[in-house]
Design a protein around this motif. Structure first.
Motif, short mmCIF file in Angstrom:
data_model
loop_
_atom_site.label_atom_id
_atom_site.label_comp_id
_atom_site.label_asym_id
_atom_site.label_seq_id
_atom_site.Cartn_x
_atom_site.Cartn_y
_atom_site.Cartn_z
N ASN A 193 -1.25 2.87 -9.22
CA ASN A 193 -2.29 2.95 -10.25
C ASN A 193 -1.90 2.26 -11.56
O ASN A 193 -2.77 1.93 -12.36
N ASN A 230 0.84 -1.20 0.00
CA ASN A 230 0.00 0.00 0.00
C ASN A 230 0.88 1.25 0.00
O ASN A 230 2.09 1.18 0.17
N ILE A 231 0.25 2.37 -0.17
CA ILE A 231 0.95 3.64 -0.37
C ILE A 231 1.85 4.01 0.81
O ILE A 231 2.89 4.62 0.62
N ARG A 272 -5.09 0.03 -1.12
CA ARG A 272 -3.68 0.30 -1.44
C ARG A 272 -3.41 1.80 -1.43
O ARG A 272 -2.34 2.24 -1.04
N LEU A 273 -4.37 2.60 -1.90
CA LEU A 273 -4.19 4.05 -1.92
C LEU A 273 -4.62 4.70 -0.61
O LEU A 273 -4.10 5.74 -0.23
N ASN A 274 -5.58 4.11 0.06
CA ASN A 274 -6.06 4.67 1.33
C ASN A 274 -6.30 3.52 2.31
O ASN A 274 -7.40 3.02 2.42
N TYR A 297 6.40 9.51 -1.72
CA TYR A 297 5.09 9.60 -1.08
C TYR A 297 4.57 11.03 -1.15
O TYR A 297 5.29 11.94 -0.79
N PRO A 298 3.36 11.26 -1.63
CA PRO A 298 2.34 10.33 -2.10
C PRO A 298 2.25 10.25 -3.63
O PRO A 298 1.67 9.31 -4.16
N ASN A 299 2.80 11.24 -4.35
CA ASN A 299 2.55 11.33 -5.80
C ASN A 299 3.13 10.17 -6.61
O ASN A 299 2.42 9.51 -7.36
N ASP A 306 -9.97 0.01 -2.46
CA ASP A 306 -9.03 1.13 -2.56
C ASP A 306 -8.02 1.14 -1.42
O ASP A 306 -7.43 2.16 -1.10
N SER A 310 1.55 6.88 -5.74
CA SER A 310 0.22 6.72 -6.36
C SER A 310 0.33 6.29 -7.81
O SER A 310 -0.44 5.44 -8.27
N LYS A 311 1.27 6.86 -8.54
CA LYS A 311 1.46 6.46 -9.94
C LYS A 311 1.88 5.00 -10.04
O LYS A 311 1.39 4.26 -10.90
#
Length: 130
Positions: free
Chosen positions: A78, A58-59, A124-126, A69-71, A122, A74-75
């Protein structure tokens, strides 16, 4: 009367020792503990638990890497799944700085098959940890 108290004390001691011995066996657990692991715990015994898994982490796992982290994290999430670690360099829209960061940290990543227990929803992102 005194003899009856001694017998009761001996009986209580015996029961306490018996309970302690039996409880010790309960903590030992089954000899084949690996067979009783749930899928996520079993995955932690593989390379997944040693590095950041690009397909399952996860993130929050990316926080230890400066500039991820975080940009950038996230890429990465995703655009998964990946077949090999180097595939992360092919994410569309990466800046040169992001590519350089990825290249410098490839040894900190691993790729294992996606596990539904870790990637559904969701989470992994949150992951909901605040």
């Amino acid at each position: 009367m005194l003899g009856g108290i001694t017998v009761i004390k001996s009986l209580v001691r015996f029961v306490v020792v018996l309970v302690l011995v039996v409880s010790c066996f309960a903590f030992v657990g089954p000899a084949n503990a690996a067979k009783t692991l749930n899928p996520v715990d079993a995955k932690l015994t593989t390379e997944f638990g040693q590095a950041i898994d690009l397909n399952n982490s996860n993130i929050r796992m990316f926080r230890e890497l400066r500039g991820f982290y975080p940009n950038l994290a996230s890429k990465i999430i995703n655009n998964s799944p990946y077949d090999q670690v180097e595939d992360v360099l092919e994410i569309p829209g990466l800046s040169e700085t992001q590519k350089a960061r990825l290249q410098a940290n490839l040894d900190k990543f691993v790729v294992t098959p996606p596990s539904s227990e870790l990637i559904e929803g969701d989470d992994r992102l949150n992951p909901g940890v605040y």
